[in-house]
Design an enzyme around this catalytic site. Sequence first.
Site, short mmCIF file in Angstrom:
data_model
loop_
_atom_site.label_atom_id
_atom_site.label_comp_id
_atom_site.label_asym_id
_atom_site.label_seq_id
_atom_site.Cartn_x
_atom_site.Cartn_y
_atom_site.Cartn_z
N SER A 50 0.81 -1.21 0.00
CA SER A 50 0.00 0.00 0.00
C SER A 50 0.85 1.27 0.00
O SER A 50 0.31 2.38 0.12
CB SER A 50 -0.90 -0.01 1.24
OG SER A 50 -0.13 -0.35 2.38
N THR A 172 -1.92 3.36 4.48
CA THR A 172 -0.88 4.36 4.27
C THR A 172 0.05 4.42 5.46
O THR A 172 -0.36 4.14 6.57
CB THR A 172 -1.59 5.73 4.13
OG1 THR A 172 -2.32 5.69 2.94
CG2 THR A 172 -0.64 6.89 4.13
N THR A 190 1.75 6.86 0.17
CA THR A 190 0.78 5.79 -0.09
C THR A 190 0.67 5.48 -1.57
O THR A 190 0.98 6.33 -2.41
CB THR A 190 -0.62 6.23 0.41
OG1 THR A 190 -1.51 5.13 0.38
CG2 THR A 190 -1.20 7.36 -0.41
N ARG A 200 -7.26 9.43 -9.58
CA ARG A 200 -7.78 9.75 -8.24
C ARG A 200 -6.61 10.03 -7.28
O ARG A 200 -5.66 9.26 -7.19
CB ARG A 200 -8.61 8.59 -7.73
CG ARG A 200 -9.17 8.74 -6.31
CD ARG A 200 -8.27 8.13 -5.28
NE ARG A 200 -8.88 8.08 -3.95
CZ ARG A 200 -8.23 7.77 -2.83
NH1 ARG A 200 -6.94 7.50 -2.88
NH2 ARG A 200 -8.85 7.74 -1.69
N THR A 223 -4.52 7.81 8.06
CA THR A 223 -4.57 6.65 7.19
C THR A 223 -6.02 6.20 7.10
O THR A 223 -6.78 6.36 8.04
CB THR A 223 -3.67 5.52 7.72
OG1 THR A 223 -3.84 4.35 6.90
CG2 THR A 223 -4.01 5.12 9.15
N GLY A 224 -6.38 5.64 5.95
CA GLY A 224 -7.74 5.16 5.80
C GLY A 224 -8.40 5.71 4.56
O GLY A 224 -7.72 6.11 3.60
#
Length: 328
Positions: A50, A172, A190, A200, A223-224
């Site tokens: 990731s 990330t 990330t 994106r 992160t997320g």
Amino acid sequence: MPTQPVFIATWPFGVAACATGWTLLSQGASALDAIEAAANVTEDDPAVNSVGYGGLPNADGVVELDAAIMDGPTHGAGAVGAITRFRRPISIARRVMEATPHVFLVGENADRFALAQGFAPQELSTDVSRAAYENWRRERSAPDVAHFTYGKTTDGDVDRASAASVAASHDTIGLCALDANGNLAAGCTTSGMAWKVPGRVGDSPVIGSGLYVDNAVGGAAATGNGDEMMKACLSYRVVLGMERGLTPQQACEEAIRYLLAKRPPEIHHHYGAAIIALRRDGQVGAAATQSGFSARNRWQWAVANSPAPVLNEGSYLTPDGSVLARLD
Ligand code: SD4
């Protein structure tokens, strides 16, 4: 008076980053140098799918990396989005900060900038990441299926297979450092959400969303699910909370509570959001919307204030705002 250095980072792979970051800090490195070197450790690791080398690609099978860095003493910032040819986007972000009057370069021109600055192009895919992409394509039949039904079926229901595949495919590294001179820096790097729509860019390179530092207050990194966290300027909100007198832990929980309150609860069931914070006095905090991003990814974060970083279970909140697990 010298400050005791502290380094924090998201996820279990943050342990290796913290070890590098803290070692540098203990030798007198600046928070900025420690952030870059620590992020490079994760970016170079092909086992982390990731971040950087080995990161999972977009829906076209192309790896697009996002990263940003922010320096407390100068309040400087640099960021890149959709880097496709270089494994260490955080180093390119730093170069944007130091060699241009700008903050954020994206796409092909960000790659061109890196080339012009002397960065050497490198392959970003591994056999493992290519196989994961082929597998996803077989499951989803065509990349464009993901573009506009991301996590939803055509009749609007949550598509659990797709949601699970995305939830298992993002993590990330966000990092914050406090150096011996009492200065702060933060970083975020990330490959973004796996199988994302080409072009994106998520929250990670967006100053105030993926990361933020105020040298007089503290730093935060996220992160997320960036498409959600960006709508709450999560990192800025955490630093603002600390400025207003909240502890780092309270500020993280308040920001997560805000995020949960602003969007329909079902949005938060599949894609998590998590944030870490470091105050200028060395106090730390962390919180998430849920206990993990998938069954195999429990929400954890690493902290180093000695050569041996500690991996913490992160606290998380239910949609009604109750804390289910808490630091110490
Ligand atoms: C993004 N925030 O691109 C990143 C992904 C991530 O854990 O952090 N995953 O939205």
